[in-house]
Write an enzyme that holds these catalytic residues in place. Structure first.
Site, mmCIF file in Angstrom:
data_model
loop_
_atom_site.group_PDB
_atom_site.id
_atom_site.type_symbol
_atom_site.label_atom_id
_atom_site.label_comp_id
_atom_site.label_asym_id
_atom_site.label_seq_id
_atom_site.Cartn_x
_atom_site.Cartn_y
_atom_site.Cartn_z
ATOM 1 N N GLU A 1 -0.217 -3.322 -12.185
ATOM 2 C CA GLU A 1 -0.685 -2.328 -11.204
ATOM 3 C C GLU A 1 -1.278 -2.978 -9.958
ATOM 4 O OE1 GLU A 1 -0.870 1.435 -11.509
ATOM 5 O OE2 GLU A 1 -0.847 0.709 -9.457
ATOM 6 N N VAL B 1 0.611 -3.962 -6.336
ATOM 7 C CA VAL B 1 1.045 -3.021 -5.278
ATOM 8 C C VAL B 1 -0.114 -2.111 -4.889
ATOM 9 C CG1 VAL B 1 2.666 -1.198 -4.649
ATOM 10 C CG2 VAL B 1 3.399 -3.008 -6.205
ATOM 11 N N LYS C 1 5.905 -5.897 -2.320
ATOM 12 C CA LYS C 1 5.410 -4.698 -3.002
ATOM 13 C C LYS C 1 6.539 -3.684 -3.174
ATOM 14 C CE LYS C 1 0.745 -5.583 -1.322
ATOM 15 N NZ LYS C 1 -0.139 -5.531 -0.142
HETATM 16 N N1 HSE Z 1 -2.975 -9.395 2.194
HETATM 17 C C1 HSE Z 1 -2.645 -8.098 1.652
HETATM 18 C C2 HSE Z 1 -2.981 -7.008 2.671
HETATM 19 C C3 HSE Z 1 -3.345 -7.812 0.345
HETATM 20 O O1 HSE Z 1 -3.429 -7.327 3.765
HETATM 21 O O2 HSE Z 1 -2.740 -5.842 2.382
HETATM 22 C C4 HSE Z 1 -2.718 -8.530 -0.811
HETATM 23 O O3 HSE Z 1 -1.437 -8.050 -1.079
#
Ligand code: HSE
Length: 319
Positions: free
Chosen positions: A134, A137, A209
């Protein structure tokens, strides 16, 4: 709710450290914790506060070799080492070692389920352990478990704003009329953007994601990796494009879409009052369903405690 579990946590960045900090609050015990150069193992449960303090002051979590954490007697391996592309190592081998011992695995690391989903599911089939992910994403937002609750075959598409860093930059560019380079520097000063924000601003993180969501929707019928995604980031979005969009009541968001047919990520024009026009570091996922219309799930898509809450939610879903 499952019984308390013994956790081995690999990775001492924001997410792994927050899992160690919060595990007891969720009724679990951390028996092993490793960063890239050291580990601490205690069958009676490590001293979380002292270990996190040591990490802050000395840069290491313990005196053991990192491999000692993998060899510890745990129920669930929490894999929170950095995401890597291609062979997804070393995260994939960590997962494999746990499943071979019939232990559960909870991933915060996207690599194994974005780049080697078929291999992960094949190893899981041979094991008494289960793999959950979980936290890979949308940080705190329960997107994958919602797809599971709806049943993946009843979800036709998942789209959304799934990168907080890119969204922060686009929101600030639109609100303040500042150009990309200046907002990126501001985001780095505030700790919103990583020192190396390449994955975020080039769309790779959002694409990973979406690849994971496409794999969940496909239920093994087809396997996706990053190479299947059509990806464009935000580095070439000029401030003038946001100004023009605003004249028309619209704005620009980095939107990703996953279906059973493919994955697309890129800057898109959206109405300023649309659900997709979340601001700052917020994320949103829209699920299109066959019988339940559109579901919108929004919240914090990144951050240590936020993402750790998704990890610990997964731990609670395990038998
Ligand atoms: N670096 C990502 C973001 C979070 O800025 O949403 C980790 O997936």
């Amino acid at each position: 709710m499952s019984d308390g579990k013994r956790l081995a946590v690999l990775g001492a960045g924001a997410v792994g450290s927050s899992v160690v900090d919060l595990a007891a609050e969720y009724g679990h015990e951390v028996v092993a914790f490793a960063d890239s150069s050291s580990a601490v193992v205690d069958a009676d449960g490590i001293d979380a506060a002292a270990t996190l303090e040591r990490k802050q002051s000395a840069g290491t979590v313990g005196d053991d070799d990192p491999d000692a954490a993998l060899e510890a007697d745990y129920d669930v391996l929490v894999e929170a080492t950095p995401t890597t592309l291609g062979d997804a190592e070393p995260g994939f081998s960590h997962l494999e070692a746990a499943l071979e011992r019939d232990r559960h695995v909870v991933l915060a690391n996207k690599g194994p389920v974005a780049e080697r989903y078929g291999d992960v599911r094949a190893l899981e089939r041979e094991s008494a352990g289960e793999v959950r992910f979980e936290a890979t994403v949308g940080g705190a937002i329960p997107i994958i478990s919602t797809v599971e609750d709806l049943s993946p075959s009843h979800v036709t598409a998942a789209r959304g704003v799934l990168n907080g860093t890119a969204n922060f930059i686009l929101s600030r560019m639109a609100a303040e009329g500042i150009d990309y380079e200046h907002v990126l520097a501001e985001a780095q000063d505030l700790g919103v953007a990583e020192a190396d924000p390449t994955f975020d601003v080039e769309g790779t993180d959002a694409a990973l994601k979406c690849v994971i969501l496409a794999n969940v929707l496909s239920e093994g019928e087809r396997e996706f990796t990053l190479s299947d995604a059509d990806v464009e980031g935000i580095t070439n979005v000029p401030g003038s494009a946001l100004e023009l969009a605003a004249e028309d009541g619209r704005t620009i968001r980095l939107v990703g879409e996953a279906t059973r047919e493919g994955i697309r990520v890129g800057p898109r024009l959206v109405p300023q009052n649309a659900a997709l026009a979340v601001t700052g570091t917020r994320n949103i996922a829209q699920l299109e369903t066959t019988n339940a219309g559109q579901l919108n799930l929004s919240g914090r898509g990144a951050g240590g405690p936020e993402t750790a809450s998704a990890v610990l939610g997964d731990v609670g879903r395990l038998d």
